[in-house]
Scaffold this active site. Structure first.
Site, PDB file in Angstrom:
ATOM      1  N   LEU A   1       6.498  -1.262  17.192  1.00 51.32           N
ATOM      2  CA  LEU A   1       5.737  -0.440  16.249  1.00 51.32           C
ATOM      3  C   LEU A   1       4.451   0.059  16.903  1.00 51.32           C
ATOM      4  O   LEU A   1       4.077   1.223  16.732  1.00 51.32           O
ATOM      5  CB  LEU A   1       5.423  -1.233  14.978  1.00 51.32           C
ATOM      6  CG  LEU A   1       4.463  -0.553  13.995  1.00 51.32           C
ATOM      7  CD1 LEU A   1       4.955   0.836  13.601  1.00 51.32           C
ATOM      8  CD2 LEU A   1       4.266  -1.415  12.760  1.00 51.32           C
TER       9      LEU A   1
ATOM     10  N   TYR B   1      -0.941  -2.649   8.744  1.00 49.12           N
ATOM     11  CA  TYR B   1      -1.512  -1.389   9.214  1.00 49.12           C
ATOM     12  C   TYR B   1      -3.009  -1.413   9.492  1.00 49.12           C
ATOM     13  O   TYR B   1      -3.522  -0.488  10.123  1.00 49.12           O
ATOM     14  CB  TYR B   1      -1.151  -0.274   8.227  1.00 49.12           C
ATOM     15  CG  TYR B   1       0.335  -0.013   8.228  1.00 49.12           C
ATOM     16  CD1 TYR B   1       0.924   0.717   9.249  1.00 49.12           C
ATOM     17  CD2 TYR B   1       1.157  -0.559   7.239  1.00 49.12           C
ATOM     18  CE1 TYR B   1       2.295   0.924   9.278  1.00 49.12           C
ATOM     19  CE2 TYR B   1       2.525  -0.351   7.256  1.00 49.12           C
ATOM     20  CZ  TYR B   1       3.090   0.386   8.276  1.00 49.12           C
ATOM     21  OH  TYR B   1       4.447   0.578   8.316  1.00 49.12           O
TER      22      TYR B   1
ATOM     23  N   PHE C   1       6.053   8.277  -0.383  1.00 46.75           N
ATOM     24  CA  PHE C   1       6.633   9.108   0.672  1.00 46.75           C
ATOM     25  C   PHE C   1       7.006   8.264   1.864  1.00 46.75           C
ATOM     26  O   PHE C   1       6.686   7.097   1.930  1.00 46.75           O
ATOM     27  CB  PHE C   1       5.652  10.219   1.087  1.00 46.75           C
ATOM     28  CG  PHE C   1       4.294   9.750   1.519  1.00 46.75           C
ATOM     29  CD1 PHE C   1       4.045   9.459   2.854  1.00 46.75           C
ATOM     30  CD2 PHE C   1       3.247   9.609   0.610  1.00 46.75           C
ATOM     31  CE1 PHE C   1       2.780   9.041   3.275  1.00 46.75           C
ATOM     32  CE2 PHE C   1       1.987   9.205   1.017  1.00 46.75           C
ATOM     33  CZ  PHE C   1       1.756   8.913   2.338  1.00 46.75           C
TER      34      PHE C   1
END
Length: 417
Positions: A96, A125, A417
């Site tokens: 990632l 994140y 999204f």
């Protein structure tokens, strides 16, 4: 064995989609040809990354162009990150990190001001400079406890009216209504034509996304203009002694003014056989509970981070929004990835701002992720200082910064999204 991180080709896209299903635990097999063709028509392959091990995709990453509404109503270019997965057999290998670094560097080069995402897991994140910039809440309403008069609550006041429509009508009406909301709602993001088709049942979908046709409702103001849209589904649950115990679950609700919002919620809570209403994802300071005679009828069942942002161009991003008061602040922004850090002078006002690099002494020091949590007006600088996540270098700077950044209503992103 080396792992190949690369941009995905059209021929590799079905394998990439299979890996997405594996990562999200939604499907063990690959998608059918119709679904692949539908997705390929809407995807920029130059922004689709995959990690391949002996030809098998084991990690996925995609981004696309998005417009984000900021405080004051302007929109900025955002690098929307989605479909981030790593197959369980290949975790903890930095895959990632490699894909994220590639994507953010490209976004910076394109001139995107921020990157955006909806985080499936909270701890991931922050290490890439993202911070939660808008939260979301879900309420569950016990209709019998609301105190609403069912003979009147479904009848809008002020000459407005409620109409049932269908999916085709919604595809025509919805974009304009959503556009009016997005023009003023900090945290709102663009919805394209494909969004409206997918959310009204048009086009193929994965096996795990079982489509059930919902009910579509609009609110018209006295002059006939549509100022509200409601989409909801229901179950079919009956208790003992033939008692209806049905739940109405909101899939989408847009209201352009408090009158339309009140009318739509009261309508939904007045439908025969509906005993429970699930609000869907709403702003954390939504009006819903206080629109009911008895606000305790609405129980908060979810209050969680939603839209995460990552600053890519601090001066241009800060200049794009408006502020609550006139003030000058020097921000020392730290960015371990070297994408957006620096010391910046922000001259803020209620009609715009100027932000430039400076060598002046800083008033506040904070990580780029913490600046993202402040950007749309949701977080408190004082709270960040108390948590040790920001440093007040000049006495009173946190109070000044709160007056500058905070907004009267909290930001809200209506979309996934």
């Amino acid at each position: 064995m080396s792992l190949d991180v690369r941009t995905v080709t059209a021929s590799e896209f079905p394998e990439w989609m299979r890996a997405v299903g594996t990562g999200f635990l939604t499907a063990g097999k690959g998608p059918d040809e119709e679904l692949v063709a539908d997705r390929l028509a809407d995807v920029d392959l130059s922004r689709v990354q995959g990690v391949f091990d002996a030809g098998r995709c084991v990690a996925t990453f995609r981004s696309f162009t998005q417009r984000l509404t900021v405080v004051g109503g302007a929109t900025v270019a955002a690098d929307a990150v989605t479909a981030v997965t790593v197959t369980p057999t290949h975790r903890r290998r930095g895959l990632l990190s490699r894909m994220m670094a590639t994507d953010l560097a490209a976004a910076k080069e394109r001139g995107d001001l921020v990157a955006s995402l909806i985080a499936a897991e909270y701890p991931i994140y922050g290490r890439y400079g993202f911070g939660p910039a808008a939260w979301s809440a879900v309420w569950e309403v016990s209709v019998h406890r609301t105190g609403l008069d069912p003979r009147r609550s479904g009848q809008p006041a002020g000459g407005g009216r409620i109409e049932m429509v269908d999916g085709a009508d919604t595809r025509k009406i919805g974009p304009e209504v959503h556009g009016a909301l997005a023009a003023r709602q900090p945290g709102a993001v663009t919805r394209g034509e494909r969004w409206w088709r997918r959310h009204t049942g048009v086009g193929p979908r994965p096996d795990h996304e079982k489509w059930t046709e919902p009910f579509y409702v609009v609110h018209r103001a006295a002059d006939g203009t549509v100022d509200g849209l409601l989409v909801y589904g229901t179950d079919d649950t009956w208790g003992d002694a033939k008692q209806p115990l049905n739940t109405a679950s909101v899939r989408d609700m847009i209201a352009l003014n408090p009158a339309a919002e009140r009318a739509l919620w009261h309508f939904l809570c007045s439908i025969d056989w509906i005993t429970t209403v699930r609000s869907g994802y709403r702003a954390p300071d939504d009006l819903l509970p206080l629109l009911l005679p008895d606000p305790r009828a609405a129980q908060l069942v979810t209050n969680a981070d939603w839209l995460w942002l990552r600053m890519l161009d601090v001066p241009r991003a800060l200049e794009a929004r408006t502020y609550g008061t006139e003030a000058s602040l020097v921000l020392d922004v730290r960015d371990g990835a070297g994408l957006a850090g620096g010391r910046f002078l922000l001259d803020a006002s209620d009609d715009g701002a100027r932000c430039v690099p400076t060598t002046r002494s800083a008033d506040l020091a904070l990580d780029v992720a913490e600046l993202a949590t402040l950007y749309l007006g949701d977080e408190s600088v004082r709270r960040l200082v108390d948590l040790g996540r920001a440093e007040e270098l000049r006495a009173g700077a946190a109070t000044t910064a709160d007056a500058v950044f905070r907004t009267g209503r909290r930001p809200w992103c209506p979309d996934v999204f």
